[in-house]
Design a protein around this motif. Sequence first.
Motif, PDB file in Angstrom:
ATOM      1  N   GLY A   1     -31.024 -14.246  35.150  1.00 19.80           N
ATOM      2  CA  GLY A   1     -31.300 -13.087  35.982  1.00 19.80           C
ATOM      3  C   GLY A   1     -32.687 -12.545  35.705  1.00 19.80           C
ATOM      4  O   GLY A   1     -33.032 -12.290  34.558  1.00 19.80           O
ATOM      5  N   ARG A   2     -33.440 -12.326  36.794  1.00 23.93           N
ATOM      6  CA  ARG A   2     -34.808 -11.854  36.653  1.00 23.93           C
ATOM      7  C   ARG A   2     -34.795 -10.345  36.451  1.00 23.93           C
ATOM      8  O   ARG A   2     -34.094  -9.612  37.157  1.00 23.93           O
ATOM      9  N   ILE A   3     -35.567  -9.854  35.508  1.00 18.75           N
ATOM     10  CA  ILE A   3     -35.684  -8.425  35.242  1.00 18.75           C
ATOM     11  C   ILE A   3     -36.895  -7.922  36.023  1.00 18.75           C
ATOM     12  O   ILE A   3     -38.036  -8.256  35.706  1.00 18.75           O
ATOM     13  N   SER A   4     -36.639  -7.114  37.058  1.00 22.49           N
ATOM     14  CA  SER A   4     -37.712  -6.716  37.969  1.00 22.49           C
ATOM     15  C   SER A   4     -38.805  -5.930  37.259  1.00 22.49           C
ATOM     16  O   SER A   4     -39.982  -6.043  37.612  1.00 22.49           O
ATOM     17  N   ALA A   5     -38.443  -5.133  36.259  1.00 23.91           N
ATOM     18  CA  ALA A   5     -39.444  -4.332  35.552  1.00 23.91           C
ATOM     19  C   ALA A   5     -40.489  -5.216  34.877  1.00 23.91           C
ATOM     20  O   ALA A   5     -41.657  -4.827  34.766  1.00 23.91           O
ATOM     21  N   LEU A   6     -40.091  -6.415  34.439  1.00 29.77           N
ATOM     22  CA  LEU A   6     -41.034  -7.305  33.772  1.00 29.77           C
ATOM     23  C   LEU A   6     -42.133  -7.744  34.720  1.00 29.77           C
ATOM     24  O   LEU A   6     -43.304  -7.831  34.340  1.00 29.77           O
ATOM     25  N   ASP A   7     -41.783  -8.036  35.971  1.00 25.26           N
ATOM     26  CA  ASP A   7     -42.791  -8.433  36.952  1.00 25.26           C
ATOM     27  C   ASP A   7     -43.764  -7.290  37.233  1.00 25.26           C
ATOM     28  O   ASP A   7     -44.964  -7.507  37.378  1.00 25.26           O
ATOM     29  N   VAL A   8     -43.237  -6.064  37.323  1.00 27.59           N
ATOM     30  CA  VAL A   8     -44.102  -4.914  37.569  1.00 27.59           C
ATOM     31  C   VAL A   8     -45.057  -4.711  36.401  1.00 27.59           C
ATOM     32  O   VAL A   8     -46.261  -4.506  36.599  1.00 27.59           O
ATOM     33  N   ILE A   9     -44.540  -4.773  35.179  1.00 30.97           N
ATOM     34  CA  ILE A   9     -45.398  -4.597  33.998  1.00 30.97           C
ATOM     35  C   ILE A   9     -46.460  -5.677  33.952  1.00 30.97           C
ATOM     36  O   ILE A   9     -47.646  -5.406  33.684  1.00 30.97           O
ATOM     37  N   ARG A  10     -46.059  -6.914  34.227  1.00 27.80           N
ATOM     38  CA  ARG A  10     -47.011  -8.022  34.211  1.00 27.80           C
ATOM     39  C   ARG A  10     -48.086  -7.821  35.284  1.00 27.80           C
ATOM     40  O   ARG A  10     -49.273  -8.066  35.052  1.00 27.80           O
ATOM     41  N   GLY A  11     -47.682  -7.359  36.458  1.00 27.35           N
ATOM     42  CA  GLY A  11     -48.655  -7.088  37.515  1.00 27.35           C
ATOM     43  C   GLY A  11     -49.637  -5.991  37.125  1.00 27.35           C
ATOM     44  O   GLY A  11     -50.845  -6.112  37.360  1.00 27.35           O
ATOM     45  N   VAL A  12     -49.123  -4.919  36.528  1.00 28.81           N
ATOM     46  CA  VAL A  12     -50.003  -3.839  36.057  1.00 28.81           C
ATOM     47  C   VAL A  12     -50.959  -4.361  34.993  1.00 28.81           C
ATOM     48  O   VAL A  12     -52.156  -4.028  34.991  1.00 28.81           O
ATOM     49  N   ALA A  13     -50.458  -5.201  34.088  1.00 29.94           N
ATOM     50  CA  ALA A  13     -51.299  -5.737  33.010  1.00 29.94           C
ATOM     51  C   ALA A  13     -52.416  -6.618  33.564  1.00 29.94           C
ATOM     52  O   ALA A  13     -53.561  -6.550  33.106  1.00 29.94           O
ATOM     53  N   ILE A  14     -52.102  -7.457  34.550  1.00 29.99           N
ATOM     54  CA  ILE A  14     -53.115  -8.335  35.144  1.00 29.99           C
ATOM     55  C   ILE A  14     -54.211  -7.508  35.810  1.00 29.99           C
ATOM     56  O   ILE A  14     -55.414  -7.737  35.612  1.00 29.99           O
ATOM     57  N   MET A  15     -53.824  -6.521  36.598  1.00 28.93           N
ATOM     58  CA  MET A  15     -54.815  -5.698  37.280  1.00 28.93           C
ATOM     59  C   MET A  15     -55.564  -4.796  36.304  1.00 28.93           C
ATOM     60  O   MET A  15     -56.755  -4.523  36.476  1.00 28.93           O
ATOM     61  N   GLY A  16     -54.868  -4.335  35.272  1.00 31.97           N
ATOM     62  CA  GLY A  16     -55.543  -3.535  34.249  1.00 31.97           C
ATOM     63  C   GLY A  16     -56.550  -4.345  33.454  1.00 31.97           C
ATOM     64  O   GLY A  16     -57.594  -3.826  33.043  1.00 31.97           O
ATOM     65  N   THR A  17     -56.245  -5.628  33.234  1.00 36.33           N
ATOM     66  CA  THR A  17     -57.204  -6.495  32.552  1.00 36.33           C
ATOM     67  C   THR A  17     -58.475  -6.632  33.373  1.00 36.33           C
ATOM     68  O   THR A  17     -59.587  -6.626  32.827  1.00 36.33           O
ATOM     69  N   LEU A  18     -58.325  -6.741  34.691  1.00 38.87           N
ATOM     70  CA  LEU A  18     -59.514  -6.734  35.547  1.00 38.87           C
ATOM     71  C   LEU A  18     -60.255  -5.409  35.429  1.00 38.87           C
ATOM     72  O   LEU A  18     -61.482  -5.368  35.527  1.00 38.87           O
ATOM     73  N   GLY A  19     -59.510  -4.324  35.174  1.00 36.09           N
ATOM     74  CA  GLY A  19     -60.142  -3.028  34.981  1.00 36.09           C
ATOM     75  C   GLY A  19     -61.077  -3.001  33.788  1.00 36.09           C
ATOM     76  O   GLY A  19     -62.024  -2.198  33.746  1.00 36.09           O
ATOM     77  N   THR A  20     -60.842  -3.861  32.809  1.00 31.29           N
ATOM     78  CA  THR A  20     -61.779  -4.023  31.692  1.00 31.29           C
ATOM     79  C   THR A  20     -62.896  -4.991  32.066  1.00 31.29           C
ATOM     80  O   THR A  20     -64.081  -4.716  31.871  1.00 31.29           O
ATOM     81  N   ASN A  21     -62.511  -6.135  32.637  1.00 27.55           N
ATOM     82  CA  ASN A  21     -63.498  -7.178  32.932  1.00 27.55           C
ATOM     83  C   ASN A  21     -64.474  -6.792  34.034  1.00 27.55           C
ATOM     84  O   ASN A  21     -65.607  -7.290  34.054  1.00 27.55           O
ATOM     85  N   ILE A  22     -64.056  -5.916  34.954  1.00 26.56           N
ATOM     86  CA  ILE A  22     -64.918  -5.582  36.086  1.00 26.56           C
ATOM     87  C   ILE A  22     -66.231  -4.953  35.635  1.00 26.56           C
ATOM     88  O   ILE A  22     -67.267  -5.111  36.294  1.00 26.56           O
ATOM     89  N   TRP A  23     -66.232  -4.283  34.483  1.00 25.76           N
ATOM     90  CA  TRP A  23     -67.464  -3.669  33.976  1.00 25.76           C
ATOM     91  C   TRP A  23     -68.444  -4.732  33.494  1.00 25.76           C
ATOM     92  O   TRP A  23     -69.656  -4.497  33.457  1.00 25.76           O
ATOM     93  N   LEU A  24     -67.939  -5.899  33.124  1.00 24.40           N
ATOM     94  CA  LEU A  24     -68.810  -7.002  32.718  1.00 24.40           C
ATOM     95  C   LEU A  24     -69.390  -7.689  33.943  1.00 24.40           C
ATOM     96  O   LEU A  24     -70.580  -7.986  33.993  1.00 24.40           O
ATOM     97  N   PHE A  25     -68.542  -7.956  34.926  1.00 24.60           N
ATOM     98  CA  PHE A  25     -69.019  -8.630  36.136  1.00 24.60           C
ATOM     99  C   PHE A  25     -70.054  -7.792  36.880  1.00 24.60           C
ATOM    100  O   PHE A  25     -71.016  -8.329  37.433  1.00 24.60           O
TER     101      PHE A  25
END
Length: 393
Positions: free
Chosen positions: A12-36
């Motif tokens: 069974g897939r835990i929906s909260a995990l997908d949301v957290i993972r999505g936030v983490a991916i976009m938040g990581t871009l929030g760090t990297n975007i200052w480099l780009f």
Amino acid sequence: MTKPHPPSAGGGRISALDVIRGVAIMGTLGTNIWLFTNPDGPAGLFTPTENVEAFLRFLANGKFLALLTLMFGVGLELQYRSARRRGQRWPGWYLWRAALLFTEGLLHFVLIFEYDVLMSYAVTSMLVAYLVGRSDRAVRAWMIAMGSLHVVFIGLVTLALLGGRASPGPGGSTTLFTEGSYLDQVAARLDGAFGYRLEAIFVIPMSVVLFLLGSRLMRAGVFTGDLHGRRLRNRLMLFGFGLGVPLNLVTTFAGPGWFMVDRYILPPVVALGLLGLIPAVVHALRPDPGLLRRGLTNVGRTPLSCYVFQNLVAAILCYGWGFGLAATLDSARPWWVLGAWAGICLAFMVLASLWLRRFDRGPLELVWHWAYQAPQRKTRASARPAPESPVLR
């Protein structure tokens, strides 16, 4: 922490995990975007900034990378449970998964981005795979040992920075990212591979701690909707936001001497608060997800593709061999940077949602899954008895 529950007998897939993972991916871009978006490229991470940009960087710096690391630990725990449930040998084929992740990270580093994290995660997962099934006592001992090693290293570097005996990074101006070609940048990454990969090496002890912590929090029930899960999430939020955020704010404006503490010690503390907050919000929302939640969920279901491709899109938009916006819009910092980040995130929420209407995995996930299954198919095929020849009947 409560005693870990045994591996679940069900899936069974835990929906909260997908949301957290999505936030983490976009938040990581929030760090990297200052480099780009910096005309000096990755070296811009170490240049002094105005208070507004410093605060905006503070919001993402290291926190979502730590959250992503915790989620890799959760993913490893789920793989361990799946192997146990099926009676498979562990770590077994998981090591092949880690090898593929390392290969993906290597390609990402060479072809797209200097500060890839996948290679570091691959090495960490190979080590943690042998620890995840150990006793609580053994896991705690490893976490204490690795955590202490990380803190001592960061402490020594911080003392050197405060004493003026070292600098936090290369700094300096360069035209590589505004005038250099794509192949020039690839060559620069290969030439400076050791320097660029140094971070991926020294964060391994911290990653081991976060992998194991993510695994144990998953077992403790942090993502469940019951009273125990709510209490555990509240403790994480109190610890992460009550302690981590104020201290992290101080180090953000305390000067370059505190760079290592600001990026590698306090952000994981704040990430624990995020790990408590996001599933708490998900559980509080109505069961039928809205557009934002669906978008985040779909990014979380295609994390590898979104992580790699969002960095590629940022490079195309910002670097000289692409649209060159880093140099053109430099005078509009920091506000255009926020717009670039939001635009890329929105684009990938839409693209991930459209893609998943036809496929059950992201494009890179499909390739990765095929590569993961290939040697297993070959092994199963070779194990089958050869069909009897009709001539011998």
